[in-house]
Scaffold this active site. Sequence first.
Site, PDB file in Angstrom:
ATOM      1  N   GLY A 459       0.813  -1.214   0.000  1.00 55.09           N
ATOM      2  CA  GLY A 459       0.000   0.000   0.000  1.00 55.09           C
ATOM      3  C   GLY A 459       0.842   1.257   0.000  1.00 55.09           C
ATOM      4  N   THR A 460       2.160   1.065   0.006  1.00 58.04           N
ATOM      5  CA  THR A 460       3.084   2.192   0.140  1.00 58.04           C
ATOM      6  C   THR A 460       3.291   2.957  -1.154  1.00 58.04           C
ATOM      7  OG1 THR A 460       4.848   0.662  -0.391  1.00 58.04           O
ATOM      8  CG2 THR A 460       4.403   1.036   1.941  1.00 58.04           C
ATOM      9  N   ILE A 582      13.733  12.097  -1.988  1.00 61.67           N
ATOM     10  CA  ILE A 582      12.362  11.595  -1.921  1.00 61.67           C
ATOM     11  C   ILE A 582      11.919  11.259  -3.348  1.00 61.67           C
ATOM     12  CG2 ILE A 582       9.987  12.202  -1.318  1.00 61.67           C
ATOM     13  CD1 ILE A 582      11.930  11.686   1.088  1.00 61.67           C
ATOM     14  N   THR A 587       3.433   9.692  -2.407  1.00 65.12           N
ATOM     15  CA  THR A 587       3.386   8.499  -1.568  1.00 65.12           C
ATOM     16  C   THR A 587       4.298   8.669  -0.343  1.00 65.12           C
ATOM     17  OG1 THR A 587       5.046   7.462  -2.991  1.00 65.12           O
ATOM     18  CG2 THR A 587       2.743   6.936  -3.430  1.00 65.12           C
ATOM     19  N   GLY A 655      15.112   5.009   3.307  1.00 66.89           N
ATOM     20  CA  GLY A 655      13.762   4.489   3.519  1.00 66.89           C
ATOM     21  C   GLY A 655      12.932   5.449   4.344  1.00 66.89           C
ATOM     22  N   GLU A 658       9.220   3.756   8.124  1.00 63.68           N
ATOM     23  CA  GLU A 658       9.142   3.611   9.574  1.00 63.68           C
ATOM     24  C   GLU A 658       9.465   4.863  10.376  1.00 63.68           C
ATOM     25  OE1 GLU A 658      10.342  -0.885  10.383  1.00 63.68           O
ATOM     26  OE2 GLU A 658      11.002  -0.110   8.467  1.00 63.68           O
TER      27      GLU A 658
HETATM   28 MO1  MOS Z   1       8.956  -3.633   9.112  1.00 65.01          MO
HETATM   29  S1  MOS Z   1       8.325  -3.717  11.081  1.00 65.01           S
HETATM   30  O1  MOS Z   1      10.647  -3.761   9.255  1.00 65.01           O
HETATM   31  O2  MOS Z   1       8.328  -5.005   8.363  1.00 65.01           O
END
Ligand code: MOS
Length: 698
Positions: A459-460, A582, A587, A655, A658
Amino acid sequence: MTLVGAPVPRLEGLEKVSGQARYAFERLPAGTLYGWPVQATVCRGRIVAIDRDACLALPGVVGLVTHENAPELTAAGDGEMLLMQSPDVAYRGQVVALVLAETLDTAREAAAALRITYRPSDADVEVVLGTGSPRLYAPEKVSLGFPTDVVRGDVEAGLAEAATTVDVTYSTPAVFNNPMEPHATVAAFADGRLDIVDSTQSTGMVRNRIAALFSLLPDTVRVTAEHVGGAFGSKGSPRPCTVLAVIGTLVTGRPVKVTYTRQMMFSIAGYRNPTISHMRLGADTEGRLTAVAHEAYSHTSTIQEFAEQIAVVTRHMYAAPHLLSTHRVAALDVPTPRNMRAPGECPGAYALESAMDELAVAAGIDPVELRIRNEPGSDPETGSPWSSRNLVDCLRRGADLFGWADRDPRPAVRRDGRFLVGTGVASSVYPALTFPSGARVTALPDGRYRLGINATDVGTGARTVMVQIAADALGAEAACVDVYIGDSDLPAASPGSGSSGTSSWGWAVHKACTELRARLAAGASIPPQGLTVESSTAEDVQAMAPRARFAYGAQFVEARVDLDSGEIVVPRMVGVFAAGRILNARTARSQFLGGMIMGLSMALHEAGVLDRGHGDYANHDFATYHIATNADALDIKAEWLDETDPDVSPLGGKGIGEIGIVGTAAAVANAIWHATGVRVRDLPVQPDALLLAGLPAV
Ligand code: MOS
């Protein structure tokens, strides 16, 4: 023409919103049976009797698998996968049987009709410090192979020489990954080949683990995952539903599909373990850290060790001559906790960034300034140079955007009607990881290109970004590139986890497309079946210079607390991130905002409420386990600095999946302290804790 960086909408967006995109459980091969997992109702014990008659008597029931007739599974490095291999129960909710039936309703009814008798034994389900947790131990390593304990210098001496110290303990509760799409698998075994459609973050990992578990050759197993409705880490490795579907098809010879109900998600999908962090910080009169100690405690199950790297973040974050960072884990009678968005960094930074706020208050230094004063020139852990580190710029830009400059540091002195008002800040950090991957690209005679990359798009927007990268590298329009992802038959690629997908897969795509373009430019002809180039970045990743690679961010939060009810409202959040280049502004913004909202949810709402009597979390549905909704997410801004980091990958991006959650909960809790003068050190911060502490009469 540069597509990389542009706010390209998700290529599959229309398919998804119009219901045409097919998720795993929506597949229905001819003759499919439905599997229903039966879960243990004791948290530790042994099955002593199984009464199958009522279950098997229901019309439409085709099979029942228990430990008495399950296929033998080979240890594949994950005790949670060794389903129904013995009568022992390791936790409440563990799968002890699988019912197979012609319809979902029948399978469910038959599962309810199964009578299992257990001999329960005493269970231990909670880490309690001080009064003793006999099962606590030091694991050999923590997640990702980090050392369990790191000691630099002499923390006690560093604390003794400090002008200001804090010595505080923070806790976070069990919180649960709950993607919109529950885990689901369709498995079919025919002609010696096992076909699996799975909701996973890595088709390659599922193929390899399943092949090992069932003693199959990996080449005879194919796993696909075209659309995945979210994961947050819970689909990072195969979960019981995948194993159950495969068992079902092997036992019956028919395709079998298995999914979880929302309630099942709370015990067999993985979750973030409760954490305790004992923090001791010391600073000199200038606010420079003399010592940092982070002693972390968490739990795992008795069948699979999971030792979250909670205190690792503290090893890299700030300059301190003396450091102690340790992990202790207790193996309890609970489901195995797993990775959840920013494992390690998320609970670890909550503790560190809360303690930094308390230190700033104790030292009388602005919390933004305190962080800037402790900026390390190189990685305190390894001495390696940073590939890039723009935390200070994030803090400064965030302070400007948020309007931090004239902040009155005193707590509990601002009132607006019924509300006390405060502001808080915290830093964010997440490793910038890149793993070897391969891609395959084909130029076709009609001028189109076919790109194959075993990425997963949870979904990213990963699929879209891969096309952007390919089109730029090929010098083609995005509309000329057809992309195939989520198929273990494609060249091996890294999992969609650890915020590493875009740089890892993107590098492989970029490499394959650059080479194809060069060959075409050199006059290569395109045969009828197309001209194909396959890349691998294995050697490139191996050759990367030793650098400390991290993305950074700064989170600013305003909190308002109702004087009468203690209700907390967060009207404003600002996050500024330095995450390299980016690659898709649309997204990326979604990812940052999603992380921040998940952090807000962790700060204010999410908590598994332990039922000590039954050894399980009492709230396991969305009526009782609260997650932030639109009404909680008010004015939230995410911005990023103009950074590019070619040391992470040639694309220059880090990345972003997270980092948005890291530090958010600390910023919220710090703002609540500033509003009320009440320091709540156990998440989530809820009205009862504020009211019990006593809100001031301003
Ligand atoms: Mo993510 S928690 O590293 O899949």
